[in-house]
Design a protein around this motif. Structure first.
Motif, PDB file in Angstrom:
ATOM      1  N   GLY A  75       0.906  -1.126  -0.228  1.00  0.00           N
ATOM      2  CA  GLY A  75      -0.259  -0.172  -0.240  1.00  0.00           C
ATOM      3  C   GLY A  75       0.528   1.203  -0.389  1.00  0.00           C
ATOM      4  O   GLY A  75       1.999   1.540  -0.361  1.00  0.00           O
ATOM      5  N   GLN A  77       1.331   5.427   1.849  1.00  0.00           N
ATOM      6  CA  GLN A  77       0.531   6.634   2.597  1.00  0.00           C
ATOM      7  C   GLN A  77       1.304   7.839   2.161  1.00  0.00           C
ATOM      8  O   GLN A  77       2.516   7.795   1.473  1.00  0.00           O
ATOM      9  CB  GLN A  77       1.104   5.636   4.258  1.00  0.00           C
ATOM     10  N   TYR A  83       3.894  -1.579   3.743  1.00  0.00           N
ATOM     11  CA  TYR A  83       2.917  -3.409   3.260  1.00  0.00           C
ATOM     12  C   TYR A  83       1.956  -3.065   4.950  1.00  0.00           C
ATOM     13  O   TYR A  83       2.377  -2.619   6.495  1.00  0.00           O
ATOM     14  CB  TYR A  83       3.495  -5.034   3.481  1.00  0.00           C
ATOM     15  N   TYR A  84       1.364  -3.826   4.729  1.00  0.00           N
ATOM     16  CA  TYR A  84       0.158  -4.188   5.580  1.00  0.00           C
ATOM     17  C   TYR A  84      -0.589  -5.476   6.065  1.00  0.00           C
ATOM     18  O   TYR A  84      -1.112  -6.026   5.310  1.00  0.00           O
ATOM     19  CB  TYR A  84      -1.088  -3.001   6.238  1.00  0.00           C
ATOM     20  N   ASP A  86      -3.817  -7.442   7.147  1.00  0.00           N
ATOM     21  CA  ASP A  86      -5.862  -6.379   6.281  1.00  0.00           C
ATOM     22  C   ASP A  86      -5.787  -8.188   5.389  1.00  0.00           C
ATOM     23  O   ASP A  86      -5.549  -9.115   5.350  1.00  0.00           O
ATOM     24  CB  ASP A  86      -5.987  -6.092   6.035  1.00  0.00           C
ATOM     25  N   TYR A  92      -6.082   0.221   3.424  1.00  0.00           N
ATOM     26  CA  TYR A  92      -5.464  -0.122   4.166  1.00  0.00           C
ATOM     27  C   TYR A  92      -6.165   1.041   5.164  1.00  0.00           C
ATOM     28  O   TYR A  92      -6.147   1.844   4.912  1.00  0.00           O
ATOM     29  CB  TYR A  92      -4.182   0.811   4.164  1.00  0.00           C
ATOM     30  N   ASP A  96      -4.364  -1.036  11.336  1.00  0.00           N
ATOM     31  CA  ASP A  96      -3.819  -1.845  11.153  1.00  0.00           C
ATOM     32  C   ASP A  96      -2.232  -2.178  10.793  1.00  0.00           C
ATOM     33  O   ASP A  96      -2.231  -0.605  10.564  1.00  0.00           O
ATOM     34  CB  ASP A  96      -3.901  -2.352   8.774  1.00  0.00           C
ATOM     35  N   MET A  98       1.238  -2.183  10.251  1.00  0.00           N
ATOM     36  CA  MET A  98       1.753  -2.424   9.272  1.00  0.00           C
ATOM     37  C   MET A  98       3.477  -1.897   9.309  1.00  0.00           C
ATOM     38  O   MET A  98       4.268  -1.488  10.165  1.00  0.00           O
ATOM     39  CB  MET A  98       1.268  -0.854   8.136  1.00  0.00           C
TER      40      MET A  98
END
Length: 201
Positions: A75, A77, A83-84, A86, A92, A96, A98
């Motif tokens: 993902g 930000q 990386y997260y 879920d 995301y 979560d 991450m």
């Protein structure tokens, strides 16, 4: 009072002495700086590999504790790539688990040919690597599975590989791999300058 010979010797270094010291310093710097840069790049790559390994282990533990399946997904930000953990296909959300990824590190999931001796490395793992490069997922039993929004079917004898590389100015690209084997164990591997893969954990 000092005579002229004694006074001349106490005045300092000659130009020739200073030039020799400068030449030796430049030569030592030319030898040391590339090695320091290679070590610096290796440390940055190991940092990302260690963080990914820890995130995978956390996803595996959460899957078992909650009796469901989870995956780690890429993902972004504002600060850069992440990386997260879920459910597969879920975006995301704050809270979560991450890790931030160094933007200079490229991560490729699945079997690739760009890594040195990638074919021999993958063959040496003695299990099938997910050919679709799906995000690594874990079932409620903590085993690797192919995550979809509604299910996470296991493929017997199959695991995941995530290759990490970081391009450097010298042209020598260091490589590492984070491996999830079919029993769910997570390993970190690195490639030396000759293309030999060495397990690091």
């Amino acid at each position: 009072m000092l005579d002229s010979k004694t006074q001349k010797k106490t005045q300092g270094f000659t130009l020739l002495e200073l030039m020799i010291v400068l030449a030796v310093t430049v030569i030592l710097g030319a030898i040391a700086v590339p090695k320091m840069m290679a070590t610096f790049n290796d440390i940055r790559l190991r940092y990302v590999a260690t963080n990914l390994s820890a995130l995978l282990q956390s996803a595996r533990i959460q899957s078992v504790r909650r009796n469901t399946f989870f995956s780690i997904q890429p993902g972004a930000q504002a600060g850069g790539p992440i990386y997260y953990i879920d459910k597969p296909g879920t975006a995301y959300a704050a809270g979560d688990t991450m890790v931030s990824i160094d933007p200079s590190v490229a991560i490729t999931q699945g079997p690739i040919t760009a890594a040195p001796n990638a074919g021999a490395f993958i063959a040496g793992l003695n299990f099938a690597v997910d050919p679709a490069a799906d995000p690594p997922s874990f079932s409620a039993r903590g085993l690797p599975c192919i995550g979809t929004p509604g299910a996470c079917p296991q493929v017997a004898g199959q695991g995941f590989v995530m290759f990490l590389s970081r391009a450097v100015g010298s042209g020598n690209t260091p490589w590492m791999a984070v491996v999830v084997n079919p029993s769910g164990h997570i390993q970190i591997w690195s490639s030396d300058s000759a293309g030999n893969w060495i397990q690091r954990d």
